[in-house]
Design an enzyme around this catalytic site. Structure first.
Site, PDB file in Angstrom:
ATOM      1  N   GLU A 111      63.879  34.165 -73.686  1.00 31.22           N
ATOM      2  CA  GLU A 111      62.662  33.846 -72.913  1.00 31.22           C
ATOM      3  C   GLU A 111      62.719  34.436 -71.500  1.00 31.22           C
ATOM      4  O   GLU A 111      61.710  34.922 -70.979  1.00 31.22           O
ATOM      5  CB  GLU A 111      62.473  32.325 -72.864  1.00 31.22           C
ATOM      6  CG  GLU A 111      62.064  31.763 -74.229  1.00 31.22           C
ATOM      7  CD  GLU A 111      62.123  30.249 -74.288  1.00 31.22           C
ATOM      8  OE1 GLU A 111      63.177  29.673 -73.948  1.00 31.22           O
ATOM      9  OE2 GLU A 111      61.114  29.631 -74.653  1.00 31.22           O
ATOM     10  N   GLU A 131      65.642  27.263 -81.191  1.00 27.30           N
ATOM     11  CA  GLU A 131      65.316  25.897 -80.759  1.00 27.30           C
ATOM     12  C   GLU A 131      64.997  24.926 -81.899  1.00 27.30           C
ATOM     13  O   GLU A 131      65.401  23.771 -81.856  1.00 27.30           O
ATOM     14  CB  GLU A 131      64.145  25.908 -79.764  1.00 27.30           C
ATOM     15  CG  GLU A 131      64.524  26.391 -78.373  1.00 27.30           C
ATOM     16  CD  GLU A 131      64.455  27.902 -78.228  1.00 27.30           C
ATOM     17  OE1 GLU A 131      64.348  28.605 -79.251  1.00 27.30           O
ATOM     18  OE2 GLU A 131      64.527  28.376 -77.080  1.00 27.30           O
TER      19      GLU A 131
HETATM   20  N1  DAK Z   1      74.815  26.082 -73.586  1.00 27.76           N
HETATM   21  C1  DAK Z   1      76.032  25.652 -73.165  1.00 27.76           C
HETATM   22  N2  DAK Z   1      77.178  26.273 -73.464  1.00 27.76           N
HETATM   23  C2  DAK Z   1      77.117  27.359 -74.237  1.00 27.76           C
HETATM   24  C3  DAK Z   1      75.881  27.865 -74.723  1.00 27.76           C
HETATM   25  C4  DAK Z   1      74.677  27.177 -74.365  1.00 27.76           C
HETATM   26  N3  DAK Z   1      73.473  27.591 -74.726  1.00 27.76           N
HETATM   27  N4  DAK Z   1      76.145  28.945 -75.479  1.00 27.76           N
HETATM   28  C5  DAK Z   1      77.475  29.113 -75.446  1.00 27.76           C
HETATM   29  N5  DAK Z   1      78.070  28.168 -74.715  1.00 27.76           N
HETATM   30  C6  DAK Z   1      79.486  27.971 -74.447  1.00 27.76           C
HETATM   31  C7  DAK Z   1      80.220  27.402 -75.668  1.00 27.76           C
HETATM   32  O1  DAK Z   1      80.087  26.010 -75.711  1.00 27.76           O
HETATM   33  C8  DAK Z   1      81.638  27.842 -75.380  1.00 27.76           C
HETATM   34  O2  DAK Z   1      82.189  26.972 -74.415  1.00 27.76           O
HETATM   35  P1  DAK Z   1      83.725  26.458 -74.528  1.00 27.76           P
HETATM   36  O3  DAK Z   1      83.823  25.798 -75.845  1.00 27.76           O
HETATM   37  O4  DAK Z   1      84.543  27.725 -74.451  1.00 27.76           O
HETATM   38  O5  DAK Z   1      83.892  25.545 -73.352  1.00 27.76           O
HETATM   39  C9  DAK Z   1      81.457  29.184 -74.730  1.00 27.76           C
HETATM   40  O6  DAK Z   1      80.118  29.239 -74.248  1.00 27.76           O
HETATM   41  C10 DAK Z   1      81.648  30.342 -75.712  1.00 27.76           C
HETATM   42  O7  DAK Z   1      80.786  30.094 -76.821  1.00 27.76           O
HETATM   43  P2  DAK Z   1      81.293  30.131 -78.326  1.00 27.76           P
HETATM   44  O8  DAK Z   1      82.713  29.724 -78.422  1.00 27.76           O
HETATM   45  O9  DAK Z   1      80.302  29.385 -79.128  1.00 27.76           O
HETATM   46  O10 DAK Z   1      81.212  31.690 -78.608  1.00 27.76           O
HETATM   47  P3  DAK Z   1      80.917  32.396 -80.012  1.00 27.76           P
HETATM   48  O11 DAK Z   1      81.161  33.856 -79.780  1.00 27.76           O
HETATM   49  O12 DAK Z   1      81.686  31.729 -81.124  1.00 27.76           O
HETATM   50  O13 DAK Z   1      79.379  32.164 -80.298  1.00 27.76           O
HETATM   51  C11 DAK Z   1      77.024  32.071 -79.718  1.00 27.76           C
HETATM   52  C12 DAK Z   1      78.397  32.725 -79.436  1.00 27.76           C
HETATM   53  C13 DAK Z   1      76.040  32.611 -78.649  1.00 27.76           C
HETATM   54  C14 DAK Z   1      76.519  32.507 -81.124  1.00 27.76           C
HETATM   55  C15 DAK Z   1      77.144  30.548 -79.663  1.00 27.76           C
HETATM   56  O14 DAK Z   1      77.816  30.214 -78.436  1.00 27.76           O
HETATM   57  C16 DAK Z   1      75.854  29.855 -79.704  1.00 27.76           C
HETATM   58  O15 DAK Z   1      75.249  29.729 -80.765  1.00 27.76           O
HETATM   59  N6  DAK Z   1      75.413  29.350 -78.531  1.00 27.76           N
HETATM   60  C17 DAK Z   1      74.193  28.574 -78.444  1.00 27.76           C
HETATM   61  C18 DAK Z   1      72.990  29.468 -78.536  1.00 27.76           C
HETATM   62  C19 DAK Z   1      71.718  28.685 -78.524  1.00 27.76           C
HETATM   63  O16 DAK Z   1      71.426  27.890 -79.415  1.00 27.76           O
HETATM   64  N7  DAK Z   1      70.960  28.928 -77.486  1.00 27.76           N
HETATM   65  C20 DAK Z   1      69.657  28.308 -77.338  1.00 27.76           C
HETATM   66  C21 DAK Z   1      69.811  27.085 -76.522  1.00 27.76           C
HETATM   67  S1  DAK Z   1      68.319  26.151 -76.543  1.00 27.76           S
HETATM   68  C22 DAK Z   1      62.929  23.348 -72.185  1.00 27.76           C
HETATM   69  C23 DAK Z   1      62.770  24.665 -71.969  1.00 27.76           C
HETATM   70  C24 DAK Z   1      63.635  25.564 -72.530  1.00 27.76           C
HETATM   71  C25 DAK Z   1      64.682  25.161 -73.295  1.00 27.76           C
HETATM   72  C26 DAK Z   1      64.861  23.841 -73.462  1.00 27.76           C
HETATM   73  C27 DAK Z   1      64.004  22.928 -72.920  1.00 27.76           C
HETATM   74  N8  DAK Z   1      62.004  22.414 -71.645  1.00 27.76           N
HETATM   75  C28 DAK Z   1      60.686  22.876 -71.260  1.00 27.76           C
HETATM   76  C29 DAK Z   1      62.357  21.062 -71.490  1.00 27.76           C
HETATM   77  C30 DAK Z   1      65.559  26.138 -73.861  1.00 27.76           C
HETATM   78  C31 DAK Z   1      66.363  25.872 -74.877  1.00 27.76           C
HETATM   79  C32 DAK Z   1      67.424  26.761 -75.285  1.00 27.76           C
HETATM   80  O17 DAK Z   1      67.671  27.817 -74.751  1.00 27.76           O
END
Ligand code: DAK
Length: 261
Positions: A111, A131
């Site tokens: 985004e 999401e």
């Molecule tokens: N948040 C927090 N920490 C994160 C993170 C995230 N989005 N993505 C990665 N990390 C952290 C992991 O927890 C890990 O931390 P440690 O365990 O080392 O302390 C570190 O980064 C390395 O990540 P991985 O160990 O998971 O690394 P991999 O290579 O195995 O995997 C990955 C990489 C990018 C595929 C995986 O980390 C992953 O799936 N991450 C999450 C991706 C995700 O789902 N992102 C979308 C988040 S939801 C709102 C407006 C906007 C939003 C929400 C509300 N409102 C209007 C209220 C937005 C929402 C989002 O963006």
């Protein structure tokens, strides 16, 4: 600042989201620092911005899931507003912003890239709106900007399935303009930024505003917006100089930098 680095090289500013341990995920501090950094950009000096992430693995892996997981409704709303305000600030920022996407661009990462004017990425980039798998909708403009960029059908497919796509597919659907080997990404972004920065700044800014504002309205209104911004360039020093330079038949003359006046 803790998580944002800002450097200026000539007329090009580079903002790096530097929270590598969490793959540059956006927490409140990152959003606040990004907002403050944009406020500090000296628009008399800087004519184009590059936005990137630290390291070679991730641009921005989304909003910080750890921080979001415990939010109340009111806190969620406040977090969402913080993000939306800064994303919108980027989108309407007076000068162009190039997203140099160096890896994961998921959720809020995709985004924030879409809030920039131009997106280029490295071969290892991964895009997605995961999401719905987390029980939320894309909340930083994803449902709106993705559909405008790649069309409603493709945006709906990406958002409903929460499937990630790789750089080549992002290029094919028009989400990014070009894909580079990782080591060539920043030089390419800098070259593009420099080629933007050398053009007449008032004209470039007016083009950004004309395109952005024009896309919000119907064609009759859009043409009026364009006319106004076209007219606005006249009587500027840069317009006078740019046209006089073209008309001057002395081919030995070297073009001087535009003055932003
Ligand atoms: N948040 C927090 N920490 C994160 C993170 C995230 N989005 N993505 C990665 N990390 C952290 C992991 O927890 C890990 O931390 P440690 O365990 O080392 O302390 C570190 O980064 C390395 O990540 P991985 O160990 O998971 O690394 P991999 O290579 O195995 O995997 C990955 C990489 C990018 C595929 C995986 O980390 C992953 O799936 N991450 C999450 C991706 C995700 O789902 N992102 C979308 C988040 S939801 C709102 C407006 C906007 C939003 C929400 C509300 N409102 C209007 C209220 C937005 C929402 C989002 O963006």
């Amino acid at each position: 600042m803790e998580f944002i680095q800002y450097e200026v090289n000539g007329a090009v500013g580079k903002i790096t989201i530097a929270r590598e341990k969490a793959l540059n995920a956006l927490n409140s501090t990152v959003l606040e620092e990004l907002d403050a950094t944009l406020d500090q950009v000296n628009l008399d000096e800087v004519r184009c911005l590059i936005l990137t992430g630290a390291g070679e693995k991730s641009f921005v892996a989304g909003a910080d899931i750890g921080e979001m997981s415990t939010l109340t409704k009111a806190e969620g709303e406040a977090f969402g507003k913080k993000g939306n305000d800064v994303f919108r600030k980027l989108e309407v920022f007076p000068i162009p912003v190039i997203a140099a996407i160096n890896g994961f661009a998921l959720g809020g990462g995709c985004e924030i890239a879409m809030s920039c004017d131009i997106r280029i990425c490295s071969e290892n980039a991964v895009f997605g709106q995961p999401e719905v798998g987390l029980g939320i909708t894309p909340g930083f403009g994803g449902t709106q900007r993705l559909a405008r960029l790649v069309g409603a059908g493709m945006a709906k497919q990406m958002i409903y399935t929460a499937r990630n796509i790789k750089a080549d597919e992002a290029f094919r659907i028009g989400l990014v303009n070009a894909v580079y080997p990782i080591e060539e990404l920043m030089p390419a972004a800098e070259k593009m930024a420099a080629s933007i920065a050398k053009n007449a700044p008032i004209a470039v800014r007016n083009c950004k505003k004309a395109i952005n504002d024009g896309l919000e309205v119907d064609m009759d209104q859009a043409i009026v917006i364009e006319e106004k911004l076209f007219g606005d360039c006249f009587e500027t020093e840069d317009q006078r100089y740019g046209m006089a330079f073209f008309l001057d038949k002395n081919k030995e003359k070297v073009k001087e930098p535009f003055k932003n006046k």
